[in-house]
Each structure stands twice: as C-alpha cells, then as structure tokens.
Design an enzyme around this catalytic site. Structure first.
Site, PDB file in Angstrom:
ATOM      1  N   ASN A 254       0.727  -1.048  -0.396  1.00 58.93           N
ATOM      2  CA  ASN A 254       0.303   0.113   0.147  1.00 58.93           C
ATOM      3  C   ASN A 254       0.747   1.252   0.258  1.00 58.93           C
ATOM      4  O   ASN A 254       0.375   2.789  -0.837  1.00 58.93           O
ATOM      5  CB  ASN A 254      -0.544   0.194   1.168  1.00 58.93           C
ATOM      6  CG  ASN A 254      -0.470  -0.320   2.491  1.00 58.93           C
ATOM      7  OD1 ASN A 254       0.203  -1.767   2.514  1.00 58.93           O
ATOM      8  ND2 ASN A 254      -0.363   0.377   3.919  1.00 58.93           N
TER       9      ASN A 254
ATOM     10  N   THR B  15     -26.370  -9.235  10.555  1.00 58.27           N
ATOM     11  CA  THR B  15     -27.141  -8.717   9.071  1.00 58.27           C
ATOM     12  C   THR B  15     -26.037  -8.792   8.040  1.00 58.27           C
ATOM     13  O   THR B  15     -25.498  -7.717   8.567  1.00 58.27           O
ATOM     14  CB  THR B  15     -28.264  -8.188   9.205  1.00 58.27           C
ATOM     15  OG1 THR B  15     -28.722  -8.739  10.962  1.00 58.27           O
ATOM     16  CG2 THR B  15     -29.107  -8.116   8.388  1.00 58.27           C
TER      17      THR B  15
ATOM     18  N   CYS C 128       2.296   8.406  12.948  1.00 57.98           N
ATOM     19  CA  CYS C 128       2.699   9.565  13.863  1.00 57.98           C
ATOM     20  C   CYS C 128       2.108   8.795  15.220  1.00 57.98           C
ATOM     21  O   CYS C 128       0.450   8.449  15.620  1.00 57.98           O
ATOM     22  CB  CYS C 128       1.455  11.143  13.763  1.00 57.98           C
ATOM     23  SG  CYS C 128       1.835  12.050  14.969  1.00 57.98           S
TER      24      CYS C 128
HETATM   25  N1  PLP Z   1      -4.325  -4.208   3.381  1.00 60.68           N
HETATM   26  C1  PLP Z   1      -3.752  -3.322   2.931  1.00 60.68           C
HETATM   27  C2  PLP Z   1      -2.668  -3.387   2.498  1.00 60.68           C
HETATM   28  C3  PLP Z   1      -4.784  -1.769   3.097  1.00 60.68           C
HETATM   29  O1  PLP Z   1      -4.138  -1.005   2.124  1.00 60.68           O
HETATM   30  C4  PLP Z   1      -5.566  -1.479   3.804  1.00 60.68           C
HETATM   31  C5  PLP Z   1      -6.101  -0.671   4.301  1.00 60.68           C
HETATM   32  O2  PLP Z   1      -5.208   0.503   4.115  1.00 60.68           O
HETATM   33  C6  PLP Z   1      -5.735  -2.771   4.445  1.00 60.68           C
HETATM   34  C7  PLP Z   1      -5.576  -4.054   4.752  1.00 60.68           C
HETATM   35  C8  PLP Z   1      -7.339  -2.540   5.800  1.00 60.68           C
HETATM   36  O3  PLP Z   1      -8.641  -2.556   5.340  1.00 60.68           O
HETATM   37  P1  PLP Z   1      -9.762  -1.742   5.808  1.00 60.68           P
HETATM   38  O4  PLP Z   1      -9.428  -0.677   5.922  1.00 60.68           O
HETATM   39  O5  PLP Z   1     -11.114  -1.603   4.677  1.00 60.68           O
HETATM   40  O6  PLP Z   1      -9.478  -2.748   6.676  1.00 60.68           O
END
Ligand code: PLP
Length: 385
Positions: free
Chosen positions: A150, A236, A324
């Site tokens: 990410n 649900t 942070c």
């Molecule tokens: N995994 C990755 C690689 C992510 O980038 C993120 C969110 O930034 C998540 C998991 C978590 O997803 P969620 O925000 O839907 O819990």
C-alpha cells in the site's frame, strides 16, 4: 478551493453509479435477506447478484465469497481460521512490510505463543524469496503475503509464491486489498487458498470487504452468530454496501485498461515531473513491478508532515510515509524494512492516483510542489545545496 485527491490507496471516491445502486437498498428494498417475505427475498436476490459480480472480478465461484466488514476483518478471519483448525502448528510466515491488519495481528499472535517469520525485503522492497522458502516447515500453518504494498506499490510475485507454498501443502493467504481493481487477480490461474479485498479501495464505500476461501479449504468463522453467509460470518448482511461492492467490481473491470495505461502514464508524469526538478529525491519501491497508480517519493532533509500541511493549503491530498504514533514521528515500517535512510524516510510522500485524476491535476502538483519543498528545505538545519 480546488481539490486534487491523490490519496487513493488510503480510500477512494464512491462512484456515482455505485451510489445509484445503493440508494434503493436503503430506502425501498431494505428488507433483511433472512426474512420470509417479498422484501426479504428482494434483498436476497441483490445479494446473490453482488456475490456473482465480486466473484467475477477475481474469476472465482460465487460460493467462495464471504462478505465481511473490511479488509482488516478478512485478514484476521483468514489467519485465525487456519490457526484454529491446525492447533498442532505454531508457525506463521508473513513479511516485514505487511499492512498492520496482518503485521500487528501476527505480532500479537507471537505473544500468544506462535512463532512468526517476518520475511525481509531488499532496498527496492523486493521480497527475499530464498528466506521465505527456507522458512517453511512442517510446523508452518499459514503463509500470508500481500499482493501489492500500500505504501510503495511494490507487487510481489504472488503466482510463484503461491505455487511454491502449495507444493508444501501449506495454506496460502494473500492480502489483495491494493491489488483487486488495479491488477489481474485470477483465482483459476493462481493457487491462493484465501484472499482479502476491501470495498473502499475500489470506489465502493468503507465498511465492506470480502474473504475469498477456495472450495475445499476448511474454514472456521471469526464471527459466530446467525446463519448468514452460510454460517461462515454471522451478522445481518450490509446489503447496500455489498451491492455497492458488486457494482464497483463490475465498473473496475471496465476501467482496468484505463488504470494500466492512462492512470499509469499520469503517475509516471508526476514522478518524472517532480524528480527531474527537485534535487535529492528518491523513488521508493520496485519501479519494475509496481501498482500503476502509486509512487512513493522521499524528499530528503524535510518532514513529510510539513509537506502534507503545505500541500493541503493548495488542496492537494496525499499521504506521508510516517505514522504519528504516541506523539513521536516514526518513519513507516515499510521504508525502515527497505533500509531507506532516516533523513529520506521522514520526508516521504505517497501519491496514489485513480481514474478520476486528470492531466491538469498532475500539472498542478508539478507546479505547486517544488517551491514547497524548497521553502521547507530553506528552513531545515540539515539541508545543504
Ligand atoms: N491491507 C492493505 C494492503 C491495505 O492497504 C489496507 C488499508 O489501507 C487494509 C489491508 C485494511 O483494509 P480496511 O481499511 O478495509 O480494513
């Protein structure tokens, strides 16, 4: 004020076509799919259609889709299920650069008596595959490795890893939250056992996710309650958001080409436009194997948070590579794992684009950011031309 949103790995704008499909689920056809009347049956019908659409984006069978509340839940559910069903195995393999939804969970499992191998990466963020394969043993219950990072966008060779892990008959889970919608994710081609995805990363709302569990793979639910999701996830169903995710998956398939051509070209233009005029910059991650929308750039000798605040004055929304935590500014664990020097890690900005970005917006960032960096460097005691 003009807003230029380039923080799409954090979350995305909900597509208006997605909203249009959601609204009737909230205002007209708001039945509970478990109810024995026409409103309930209507909800059941749209749930089925959404399941088919979601399955289609990863070339899976609808029966292999479990709706959850988010990517974090999907990751927790996958890992905890495998550990529960294999009580004799105490070893987990993951990487040093996972999202906290896997990394923090694995760290907490260490406290519960599990042994975790956090596979390292090199300075480009590429996984040490030898270390990964040599860590596998009879005691390994699960290997959980993200498809794409990410922060840097680095893509791991998931097909090769899944095949190697399956040769040893170990369960393989992948956190594909950043991959689905941007990359070709094909359950028929790549033998992952479990996969997580999240709605709000692909223009559906926050609060809906999916755990894919391949047919034949044993699964023990995280949330125990009603018989929803065939008893695999109590609670649900969040019908409106599930319908939204289904529609978002359908649209993402249509935009796959755009993401990998136009959006990628905009990302490349942004990266080149900034790094060619601003000295002492580092592009983080594996530029040969990277998400098409992401660039992580370190501007040495200044603080990412200061850059973000000044960009915010111009309406530019991005993310820094720092977190942070409890008052101290810690550089991200991903950049630290890659060995990015502290002076660079602190000044890292992640730009993550989407199909909504335009060339004008990229030109705007290229115009506004260089003087911001210069102003901050002029104030920095560490900066020397
Ligand atoms: N995994 C990755 C690689 C992510 O980038 C993120 C969110 O930034 C998540 C998991 C978590 O997803 P969620 O925000 O839907 O819990």
């Amino acid at each position: 004020m003009k807003i230029v949103y380039v923080d799409n790995n954090a979350t995305t704008k909900v597509d208006t076509q997605v909203v249009e499909e959601m609204v009737p689920c909230l205002t007209e056809n708001y039945g509970n799919p478990s109810s024995m009347h026409d409103m309930g049956a209507g909800a059941g019908k749209v749930l089925k259609k959404a399941r088919e659409r979601v399955a289609s984006i990863i070339n899976a069978d609808p029966d292999e889709i479990i709706f959850t509340s988010c990517g974090t839940e999907s990751n927790n559910a996958a890992i905890r299920s495998v550990l529960k069903l294999n009580p004799g195995k105490k070893h987990i393999v993951t990487t040093m650069v996972e999202h906290p939804a896997v990394k923090s969970l694995c760290e907490s499992l260490v406290k519960d008596g599990y042994r975790t191998t956090f596979v390292p990466v090199d300075k480009k963020g590429r996984l040490d595959l030898d270390k990964l394969y040599s860590s596998l043993s009879d005691d390994t219950a699960i290997v959980s490795i993200m498809w794409a990072n990410n922060e840097t966008g680095t893509i791991f060779p998931i097909k090769e890893i899944a095949e190697k892990v399956k040769e040893k008959d170990i369960i393989f889970h992948t956190d594909a939250v950043q991959a689905v919608g941007k990359l070709n994710v094909d359950a028929a081609d790549i033998p992952f056992d479990m996969l997580s995805l999240s709605g709000h990363k692909l223009h559906a709302p926050k609060g809906v996710g999916v755990l894919y569990v391949r047919k034949g793979v044993k699964y023990s639910p995280l949330l125990i309650g009603g018989h929803q999701e065939k008893g695999l996830r109590g609670g649900t169903e969040n019908i409106a958001s599930i319908v939204a995710l289904g529609k978002a998956c359908e649209i993402a398939t249509e935009f796959y080409e755009d993401e990998n051509t136009r959006v990628k070209a905009l990302r490349d233009k942004l990266e080149a436009g900034l790094t060619s005029v601003i000295p002492k910059t580092i592009v983080n991650g594996d530029t040969e194997s990277r998400l098409p929308n992401t660039t992580s750039i370190s501007f040495e000798f200044i603080e990412g948070e200061a850059i973000l605040l000044m960009m915010n004055e111009y309406g530019i929304c991005a993310s820094s590579g720092s977190a942070c935590t409890s008052g101290s500014l810690e550089p991200s664990h991903v950049l630290r794992a890659m060995g990015v020097p502290f002076t660079a890690a602190h000044g890292t900005i992640r730009f993550s684009l989407s199909r909504y970005n335009t060339e004008d917006e990229i030109d705007y960032i290229i115009e506004k950011l260089p003087p911001v960096i210069q102003r901050l460097r002029d104030m920095s005691p560490f900066w020397k031309e």
